[in-house]
Design a protein around this motif. Structure first.
Motif, PDB file in Angstrom:
ATOM      1  N   LEU A 333     -12.341   1.465   4.874  1.00 23.43           N
ATOM      2  CA  LEU A 333     -10.934   1.782   5.098  1.00 23.43           C
ATOM      3  C   LEU A 333     -10.061   1.013   4.117  1.00 23.43           C
ATOM      4  O   LEU A 333     -10.138  -0.218   4.041  1.00 23.43           O
ATOM      5  N   LEU A 334      -9.251   1.737   3.376  1.00 19.05           N
ATOM      6  CA  LEU A 334      -8.316   1.127   2.434  1.00 19.05           C
ATOM      7  C   LEU A 334      -6.972   0.954   3.113  1.00 19.05           C
ATOM      8  O   LEU A 334      -6.375   1.929   3.585  1.00 19.05           O
ATOM      9  N   VAL A 335      -6.492  -0.279   3.164  1.00 22.03           N
ATOM     10  CA  VAL A 335      -5.193  -0.574   3.772  1.00 22.03           C
ATOM     11  C   VAL A 335      -4.134  -0.534   2.676  1.00 22.03           C
ATOM     12  O   VAL A 335      -4.206  -1.277   1.696  1.00 22.03           O
ATOM     13  N   LEU A 336      -3.167   0.351   2.841  1.00 22.45           N
ATOM     14  CA  LEU A 336      -2.068   0.504   1.884  1.00 22.45           C
ATOM     15  C   LEU A 336      -0.745   0.174   2.562  1.00 22.45           C
ATOM     16  O   LEU A 336      -0.519   0.564   3.709  1.00 22.45           O
ATOM     17  N   ASP A 337       0.099  -0.491   1.843  1.00 22.56           N
ATOM     18  CA  ASP A 337       1.458  -0.765   2.309  1.00 22.56           C
ATOM     19  C   ASP A 337       2.299   0.486   2.054  1.00 22.56           C
ATOM     20  O   ASP A 337       2.466   0.910   0.904  1.00 22.56           O
ATOM     21  N   ALA A 338       2.808   1.099   3.117  1.00 25.93           N
ATOM     22  CA  ALA A 338       3.546   2.362   2.983  1.00 25.93           C
ATOM     23  C   ALA A 338       4.785   2.222   2.114  1.00 25.93           C
ATOM     24  O   ALA A 338       5.262   3.203   1.540  1.00 25.93           O
ATOM     25  N   THR A 339       5.315   1.011   1.995  1.00 25.60           N
ATOM     26  CA  THR A 339       6.554   0.829   1.231  1.00 25.60           C
ATOM     27  C   THR A 339       6.306   0.745  -0.275  1.00 25.60           C
ATOM     28  O   THR A 339       7.252   0.766  -1.048  1.00 25.60           O
ATOM     29  N   THR A 340       5.031   0.638  -0.706  1.00 24.33           N
ATOM     30  CA  THR A 340       4.753   0.507  -2.138  1.00 24.33           C
ATOM     31  C   THR A 340       4.746   1.843  -2.866  1.00 24.33           C
ATOM     32  O   THR A 340       4.753   1.885  -4.085  1.00 24.33           O
ATOM     33  N   GLY A 341       4.693   2.940  -2.123  1.00 26.83           N
ATOM     34  CA  GLY A 341       4.803   4.258  -2.726  1.00 26.83           C
ATOM     35  C   GLY A 341       3.702   4.582  -3.710  1.00 26.83           C
ATOM     36  O   GLY A 341       2.525   4.376  -3.457  1.00 26.83           O
ATOM     37  N   GLN A 342       4.100   5.097  -4.866  1.00 29.94           N
ATOM     38  CA  GLN A 342       3.129   5.573  -5.842  1.00 29.94           C
ATOM     39  C   GLN A 342       2.293   4.447  -6.438  1.00 29.94           C
ATOM     40  O   GLN A 342       1.201   4.690  -6.954  1.00 29.94           O
ATOM     41  N   ASN A 343       2.769   3.215  -6.395  1.00 27.25           N
ATOM     42  CA  ASN A 343       1.939   2.089  -6.812  1.00 27.25           C
ATOM     43  C   ASN A 343       0.731   1.966  -5.890  1.00 27.25           C
ATOM     44  O   ASN A 343      -0.369   1.616  -6.322  1.00 27.25           O
ATOM     45  N   GLY A 344       0.935   2.278  -4.639  1.00 30.21           N
ATOM     46  CA  GLY A 344      -0.173   2.310  -3.697  1.00 30.21           C
ATOM     47  C   GLY A 344      -1.183   3.371  -4.055  1.00 30.21           C
ATOM     48  O   GLY A 344      -2.389   3.198  -3.849  1.00 30.21           O
ATOM     49  N   MET A 345      -0.721   4.481  -4.621  1.00 23.10           N
ATOM     50  CA  MET A 345      -1.626   5.539  -5.053  1.00 23.10           C
ATOM     51  C   MET A 345      -2.534   5.045  -6.165  1.00 23.10           C
ATOM     52  O   MET A 345      -3.732   5.339  -6.199  1.00 23.10           O
ATOM     53  N   ALA A 346      -1.978   4.284  -7.100  1.00 22.12           N
ATOM     54  CA  ALA A 346      -2.782   3.739  -8.195  1.00 22.12           C
ATOM     55  C   ALA A 346      -3.870   2.829  -7.639  1.00 22.12           C
ATOM     56  O   ALA A 346      -5.024   2.862  -8.092  1.00 22.12           O
ATOM     57  N   GLN A 347      -3.527   2.009  -6.649  1.00 17.34           N
ATOM     58  CA  GLN A 347      -4.513   1.140  -6.018  1.00 17.34           C
ATOM     59  C   GLN A 347      -5.605   1.963  -5.349  1.00 17.34           C
ATOM     60  O   GLN A 347      -6.794   1.651  -5.472  1.00 17.34           O
ATOM     61  N   ALA A 348      -5.204   3.011  -4.654  1.00 18.56           N
ATOM     62  CA  ALA A 348      -6.162   3.831  -3.919  1.00 18.56           C
ATOM     63  C   ALA A 348      -7.196   4.438  -4.856  1.00 18.56           C
ATOM     64  O   ALA A 348      -8.391   4.472  -4.539  1.00 18.56           O
ATOM     65  N   LYS A 349      -6.760   4.903  -6.016  1.00 15.31           N
ATOM     66  CA  LYS A 349      -7.688   5.523  -6.967  1.00 15.31           C
ATOM     67  C   LYS A 349      -8.729   4.532  -7.453  1.00 15.31           C
ATOM     68  O   LYS A 349      -9.910   4.857  -7.583  1.00 15.31           O
ATOM     69  N   VAL A 350      -8.304   3.298  -7.742  1.00 15.04           N
ATOM     70  CA  VAL A 350      -9.235   2.285  -8.235  1.00 15.04           C
ATOM     71  C   VAL A 350     -10.271   1.946  -7.169  1.00 15.04           C
ATOM     72  O   VAL A 350     -11.467   1.830  -7.453  1.00 15.04           O
ATOM     73  N   PHE A 351      -9.821   1.780  -5.936  1.00 18.61           N
ATOM     74  CA  PHE A 351     -10.759   1.469  -4.867  1.00 18.61           C
ATOM     75  C   PHE A 351     -11.729   2.624  -4.630  1.00 18.61           C
ATOM     76  O   PHE A 351     -12.912   2.398  -4.356  1.00 18.61           O
TER      77      PHE A 351
END
Length: 413
Positions: A333-351
């Motif tokens: 499970l990848l935990v993303l901060d909803a307030t980071t927006g598209q930066n969170g998307m970049a993190q998700a792709k790497v993981f």
């Protein structure tokens, strides 16, 4: 006058004065007792932190056993009640501590969190609805629709798809009934969210292996360790036995934080005695403990990763490989901060590339106008949002409900 006589008179006067003072003090004490007042504490009581109501003269800290439990760590329902009066017996403090250890059921918390989900998602949905119900839509209106979607982090691709479908739908250009427009938007948003996608955690299924293993991953600051603790509470509420592994050995307070969560629901935490220990070895020991205890669920908390640190991302793979020498990892499970927006998307792709993820947990959705990240992260990765965190309370984590989310977006309030 004889000197001995004078001395005798003085001594007698002193004795009589002492007796009078003693009698007055005793009488005052009994008057206070009969009137319900508490006698003033003695110096010994003030110096003894174990005495009821006492303070330590050395550090001035009130006896912690008699302090009310902090509202920050109480279930929201308990925290909302009037603070009880401490009676000095410890019974009230014990009752409040017991309440803290009882997690809210998943059904109850889902119902309670729906209204918060609606409030957090509402801003961009309301703006969309206001434009689409105009008498005539101009190019400027469609551009505004696109801006609203992008600002809500729906993502460029998903925004373009939604706008194209709306512009080509006759109900938008020929229908002015607000209810019809709302139903149109609802159906298209549900398609974007892929409402038929399976969002259930493997550990919650009847055929789940024992232990069902969940790895928690994510960068620092997303609330990953807190989410791991809240997830343990969710499983305890489902009457499942849980073991947690503190494989974040690089952040000094991470293991302590996880252990605090575990203690509140009697969940054991496997951790290293020293900072900087091999995370994979901690995960291995946690897996063995979960097998020995016949636990239903093993939750492994990992260190926060910077997406540009390839060696750290490789370590996640090592943790998984070592864990799977004992048990199979069912969920990442990848935990993303909803307030980071598209930066969170970049993190998700790497993981996703580094270890493979099976689901998303969106933390800090409370008060966020960027609810569109739910749509974009699923569209980009094909991975469902499974859980959402909507507050600071220990039970403010619930399974994601796509229909409730869309209804919240379109709520008028």
């Amino acid at each position: 006058m004889d000197t001995k006589l004078i001395v005798g008179i003085i001594v007698a006067a002193v004795v009589i004065l002492a007796i009078i003072v003693a009698v007055v003090s005793i009488r005052r004490y009994h008057e206070q007792r009969s009137s319900g007042e508490s006698p003033r504490p003695t110096v010994d009581a003030q110096a003894n932190p174990d005495a009821p109501g006492g303070r330590s003269v050395q550090d001035g800290v009130t006896n912690p056993r008699l302090e009310p439990v902090s509202a920050q760590v109480l279930d929201p329902i308990v925290a909302a009640e009037p603070a009880p009066q401490i009676d000095g017996t410890g019974e009230i403090a014990t009752r409040m501590a017991d309440a803290e250890r009882k997690p809210e059921s998943s059904t109850s918390r889902l119902l309670r969190l729906r209204s918060r989900l609606a409030k957090s998602a509402n801003p961009f949905g309301k703006a969309l609805f206001n434009i689409l119900t105009k008498d005539a839509l101009t190019e400027a209106d469609w551009e505004e629709v696109e801006d609203i979607l992008l600002m809500a982090d729906v993502g460029a691709e998903a925004s373009a798809q939604l706008i194209e479908e709306l512009r080509s739908d006759a109900r938008v250009t020929g229908q002015r009934d607000p209810s019809a427009i709302r139903e149109l938007l609802r159906s298209k948003l549900l398609v974007l969210l892929d409402i038929d996608k399976d969002r259930a955690l493997r550990a919650s299924r009847a055929d789940a292996p024992k232990p069902s293993v969940i790895m928690m991953v994510g960068v620092n600051g997303t609330g990953k360790t807190t989410t791991a603790g809240k997830l343990a509470r969710l499983f305890v509420a489902e009457s499942k036995t849980v073991v947690m592994g503190a494989a974040d050995t690089f952040r000094a307070a991470a293991a302590d934080q996880l252990e605090t969560w575990g203690n509140k629901v009697s969940v054991p935490v496997v951790r290293s005695d020293r900072d900087g220990a091999d995370p994979a070895s901690v995960a291995f020991e946690a897996a063995n403990r979960a097998v020995e205890d016949h636990a239903d669920v093993l939750i492994i908390d990992t260190a926060g990763r910077l997406q540009n640190k390839a060696n750290l991302m490789d370590e996640l793979g090592k943790i998984r490989r070592v864990t799977e020498k004992t048990v199979t990892v069912d969920e990442v499970l990848l935990v993303l901060d909803a307030t980071t927006g598209q930066n969170g998307m970049a993190q998700a792709k790497v993981f996703a590339q580094a270890i493979g993820i099976t689901g998303i947990v969106l933390s800090k959705m409370d008060g966020s106008a960027k609810g569109g990240i739910v749509i974009s992260v699923q569209k980009e990765l094909g991975v469902p949002v499974k859980l959402v965190g909507l507050g600071e309370g220990p039970d403010d984590l619930a399974p994601f409900d796509a229909e409730a989310f869309v209804d919240g977006i379109l709520a008028q309030g």
